[in-house]
Design a protein around this motif. Structure first.
Motif, mmCIF file in Angstrom:
data_model
loop_
_atom_site.group_PDB
_atom_site.id
_atom_site.type_symbol
_atom_site.label_atom_id
_atom_site.label_comp_id
_atom_site.label_asym_id
_atom_site.label_seq_id
_atom_site.Cartn_x
_atom_site.Cartn_y
_atom_site.Cartn_z
ATOM 1 N N ARG A 353 -0.284 4.741 -10.372
ATOM 2 C CA ARG A 353 -0.402 3.850 -9.203
ATOM 3 C C ARG A 353 -1.642 4.191 -8.385
ATOM 4 N NH1 ARG A 353 2.476 -0.931 -9.034
ATOM 5 N NH2 ARG A 353 4.542 -0.587 -9.954
ATOM 6 N N ASP A 354 -2.019 5.468 -8.358
ATOM 7 C CA ASP A 354 -3.263 5.831 -7.684
ATOM 8 C C ASP A 354 -4.443 5.092 -8.303
ATOM 9 O OD1 ASP A 354 -2.212 7.633 -5.791
ATOM 10 O OD2 ASP A 354 -2.266 9.290 -7.217
ATOM 11 N N ASP A 357 -3.994 1.218 -7.413
ATOM 12 C CA ASP A 357 -4.303 0.945 -6.003
ATOM 13 C C ASP A 357 -5.785 1.122 -5.704
ATOM 14 O OD1 ASP A 357 -1.623 0.462 -5.680
ATOM 15 O OD2 ASP A 357 -1.193 2.334 -4.628
ATOM 16 N N ARG A 359 -7.964 0.012 -7.644
ATOM 17 C CA ARG A 359 -8.545 -1.166 -8.306
ATOM 18 C C ARG A 359 -9.218 -0.809 -9.620
ATOM 19 N NH1 ARG A 359 -10.859 -2.785 -2.377
ATOM 20 N NH2 ARG A 359 -8.943 -3.677 -1.559
ATOM 21 N N ARG A 630 -4.415 11.532 -1.397
ATOM 22 C CA ARG A 630 -5.646 10.821 -1.699
ATOM 23 C C ARG A 630 -6.775 11.321 -0.803
ATOM 24 N NH1 ARG A 630 -2.822 4.739 -2.180
ATOM 25 N NH2 ARG A 630 -1.928 5.082 -4.268
ATOM 26 N N GLN A 638 -11.725 2.969 -3.917
ATOM 27 C CA GLN A 638 -11.029 1.716 -3.662
ATOM 28 C C GLN A 638 -11.994 0.645 -3.149
ATOM 29 O OE1 GLN A 638 -8.336 1.384 -0.236
ATOM 30 N NE2 GLN A 638 -6.734 0.664 -1.639
ATOM 31 N N ASP A 784 -3.146 5.107 5.298
ATOM 32 C CA ASP A 784 -3.432 3.967 4.430
ATOM 33 C C ASP A 784 -4.909 3.663 4.255
ATOM 34 O OD1 ASP A 784 -3.967 2.997 7.010
ATOM 35 O OD2 ASP A 784 -3.343 0.953 6.472
ATOM 36 N N SER A 785 -5.791 4.283 5.051
ATOM 37 C CA SER A 785 -7.211 3.929 4.997
ATOM 38 C C SER A 785 -8.051 5.125 5.413
ATOM 39 C CB SER A 785 -7.509 2.718 5.882
ATOM 40 O OG SER A 785 -6.982 2.890 7.182
#
Length: 823
Positions: A353-354, A357, A359, A630, A638, A784-785
């Protein structure tokens, strides 16, 4: 139901195992292990068994790694006693899916065989050895470090990297330590083990080779059969897939049967970003008289090929799925834990999933690791991640004598057979850097004419592929130029690894390369603060502290981190600044390279960064650290792996706005480029707007307007590029060490949310690369960012998942930016 009977001998299946030291370098304080066994887990590894028993400390903590080196120099004996009752079958076999590595297998005092390969399974006939009621199974493993040295003493040494001769054994190379991984050479029954009983005939293996004939699905199912001596019944094989049933009868003794099924209309499998990922169940049934067996799996109908035919610029490396070129946005994958038996479907899904997510659309399973669990490939197939699978050779020369060649052939045949069903499997690759190593790393003198692996990469492995899975493309190595007369790491041809950046030169050197396909490149940075300080306890904490350097495996790694700052960022003054600056520089370096590569499209058709994941808490090239946090690099990936990317790039005639549209629809938007002041208010000094029209799967370059590209005060100005669809990027006239930024350029407001808290940052002047590190307050917290740049008047909300909310305002070291370094 299958008439084959399988009795698991795993811990979960009810078997009780023990392990004890047999001989070797056991320290005095652990001498009891030579006499008294401890409970063992199967599947498992000796390190995790000793850790569970409380006999050793965590190998990842402090400097324990070196203190526990004796484990890899010690022989270990695994033992279980189990009851067995005859079920009437004529044949009994002990099946071991994975033994790590050099082992002697004994049942009831009879030696069944010896093993020398972690990467394959073994099957031992125990008919007549297995008895009713009580049976004893003992598997004795040689210490892997000792075994590797013994092989060198007997047969000579072949060139290799790192300090152990890992290339003397068919064992996971990185288990002996790597420039990002710990030296925890372990042993154990690392995959399931069982007793299988059967009569007459059984399915040995199934290769369901799925392909396409226009819109029809074609499944060429190859079924290998094992027959008991004297069994003369013919067999019927049935294949069910996509609502179609195909049946054939084969004569007794047939070694392999091929059955072709045609499905009139199938939905094609695509990598993510190009379509859906439909998977079809496949059921194979075998009947012969009263005997039966069965196999089940899943396939996806697609074609894959690689285009390497020479063109005017050299030779490309283009992966085509269903005849459609795929721009690869990927990462290299290493084993996700130094102790691989702790991995399961849940841990694999978190890490894959990393990639999703971020991309990405491809993961390269690197040649110093393992052929991964089926869970890994299943998840990649479900999530649309292409898999580039290395055969397991890395950074070394390898013997081609008869015993080694036999093991290589056996493991390759098993691996290709097992993995052939997975729709995600797109590329097989012969080795990592070994062809390059032979050409350039000084191997020829110590080899003195001996074979070094070329027979595997250019003869054996492609022959196995042609025989077992001719649908799946094969590359002899990475890097490779697909011509024996061209340097294997030539940027104009095939695949390229870029390692002068990081090792010798500044990351802006990426801009001098024009790789057709960059299959390895990267830059280091530390893990999250909470991850680092969970294992490094130097007082005071220092980049060159003793335990810090235990968790920095690269040669002169922290010196390279320092040198890599160049003029980009200032030298740190505190350990908190060191951590932030080096994480930021890692993200900047890799993003710089990828943005440049994508601006070269279609000359460049892929970037596979080193690396996605870590296998322990360490300073490394990873985007996600050993605790699953992350890093800033991940957030940079990302951004630069977005389906649609805007970036400003330098060209001979001046800066250009490069736009890469990696979607199936036209990218039509309006772009505004502004030259602005870095100071309070962020005055717009020049501004122009132009229409951007980018066709599907294509790229365009637009010159940066002269009024914006020319600065009157480079230290106090920057360029902001914004598209109406929300895409944006920034460009600077000077490095951050010369940039004029305000320390008080932003304010932060904390508010409670349903699952944690939000931090809203509002800028009054340029706020560059804002980053929030909630793990400093709670190691379980996630944000999240990251790396958010705000112009004056803009706001951004960081959303934090956490169990509690901070008591007061947030600042350094939890909330960071470039402003607090140079302002």
């Amino acid at each position: 139901m299958s008439s084959l009977n399988a009795v698991p001998l795993t811990t979960a299946g009810g078997a009780s195992w023990t392990v004890r030291a047999v001989d070797g370098a056991v320290p005095d304080q652990h001498s009891a292990l030579l006499a008294a066994p401890v409970a063992a887990n199967v599947p498992g590894e000796v390190h995790t068994d000793l850790l569970a028993a409380g006999l050793i400390p965590d190998p990842f903590d402090g400097d324990n790694e070196g203190r526990l080196a004796w484990i890899g120099e010690t022989s270990w004996s695994y033992r279980t006693v189990f009851d067995w009752e005859s079920d009437g079958h004529a044949v009994q076999e002990l099946v071991a899916d994975g033994l790590d590595t050099v082992a002697t297998v004994t049942m009831n005092g009879t030696e069944l065989g010896r093993t020398a390969n972690q990467h394959r399974s073994y099957r031992f006939d125990v008919t007549g050895v297995l008895v009713a009621e009580r049976n004893e199974l003992v598997i004795e493993f040689a210490g892997p470090v000792t075994a590797a040295r013994s092989e060198v003493e007997r047969h000579g040494e072949w060139p290799h990297t790192n300090h152990h001769p890992y290339n003397a054994l068919r064992k996971m190379a990185s288990n002996f330590g790597w420039d990002w991984g710990p030296d925890v050479a372990t042993v154990g029954i690392w995959r399931p083990i069982r007793i299988e009983s059967w009569t007459g005939v059984r399915i040995e293996s199934v290769r369901p080779l799925a392909g396409l004939d226009r819109d029809r699905g074609v499944l060429d199912t190859r079924v290998a059969l094992a027959w008991a001596d004297g069994f003369t019944e013919d067999a019927t094989i049935t294949v069910e897939v996509g609502g179609t049933t195909t049946e054939m009868t084969v004569p007794a003794g047939t070694a392999e049967a091929g059955i072709t099924s045609t499905i009139d209309s199938v939905d094609r499998w695509w990598p993510r970003g190009h379509g859906e990922q439909p998977l079809y169940d496949v059921a194979v049934a075998l009947r012969a008289g009263t005997q039966s067996d069965e196999w089940s799996g899943r396939v996806g109908f697609r074609t894959v090929r690689i285009e390497v035919a020479p063109d005017q610029s050299g030779s490309p490396f283009v992966i085509l799925v269903n005849d459609k070129p795929i721009y690869v946005r990927g990462a290299n994958w290493i084993p996700d834990d130094a102790f691989v038996t702790r991995l399961d479907r849940t841990t694999y899904e978190q890490s894959i999933r990393d990639a999703v997510d971020a991309r990405m659309n491809l993961l390269r399973v690197w040649g110093g690791g393992i052929y991964e669990s089926d869970d890994f490939y299943d998840l990649c197939s479900e999530l649309g991640i292409l898999v580039w699978q290395d055969f397991l050779f890395a950074c070394a020369a390898y013997s081609e004598d008869a015993s080694m060649r036999g093991e290589v052939e056996a493991e390759a045949r098993q691996a290709v057979t097992r993995l052939s069903q997975h729709a995600s499997l797109a590329v097989w690759n012969g080795n990592n850097e070994n062809i390059w190593g032979y050409v350039e790393w000084g191997w020829r003198v110590p080899l003195a004419g001996r074979a070094w692996g070329q027979g595997y990469y250019f003869d054996l492995l492609p022959a196995i592929m042609a025989e077992l899975d001719p649908r799946t493309p094969y590359s002899p190595g990475s890097p490779y130029s697909f011509d024996q007369f061209i340097h294997p790491n030539d940027e104009r041809n095939g695949t390229m690894h870029i390692w002068d950046v990081w090792n010798q030169v500044d990351y802006t050197t990426y801009g001098k390369y024009k790789p057709r396909f960059a299959s390895e490149f990267g830059f280091q940075g530390p893990p999250a603060w909470s991850t680092l300080t969970s294992v490094v306890h130097d007082e005071p904490l220092d980049p060159y502290g003793q335990q810090m350097l235990v968790h920095q495996k690269a040669h002169e790694g922290n010196l390279k981190l320092q040198r890599g700052l160049g003029d980009h960022l200032p030298l740190w003054k505190t350990i908190n600044d060191w951590h932030w600056i080096t994480q930021l520089n890692q993200a900047r370096a890799v993003a710089y390279g990828i943005e440049h590569f994508r601006s070269l499209f279609p000359l460049n058709m892929g970037a596979v960064v080193w690396q996605l994941n870590d296998n322990w808490p360490v300073i490394s090239w990873a985007a996600v650290d050993g605790h699953g946090i992350r890093k800033p690099l991940w957030f940079a990936l990302q951004r630069v792996y977005a389906d649609r990317l805007l970036t400003v790039q330098s060209r001979e005639d001046g800066p250009v706005v490069a736009a890469h549209n990696d979607t199936d629809s036209v990218w039509s938007t309006s772009v505004t480029v502004s030259r602005r002041s870095t100071e309070a208010g962020g005055e717009v000094l020049a501004q122009e707007t132009f229409a951007l029209e980018v066709e599907p799967r294509s790229a365009v370059l637009n010159s940066l307007p002269a009024s914006v590209a020319a600065s009157s005060d480079p230290a106090a100005e920057y360029v902001e590029v914004r598209a109406d669809d929300g895409s944006s990027t920034y460009w600077y006239f000077v490095e951050d060490t010369s940039l004029r930024l305000l320390r008080d350029a932003y304010t932060a407001l904390v508010s409670v949310s349903d699952d944690g808290y939000d931090v809203t940052v509002t800028a009054s002047a340029l706020a560059k690369d804002l980053a929030l590190f909630p793990d400093r307050l709670d190691p379980a917290a996630r944000v999240d960012s990251c790396l958010i740049t705000l112009s004056a008047g803009e706001s951004h909300t960081f959303r934090v998942t956490a169990a509690s909310t901070p008591d007061g305002p947030l600042g350094v070291p939890v909330l960071r930016s470039v402003n607090d370094l140079v302002g």
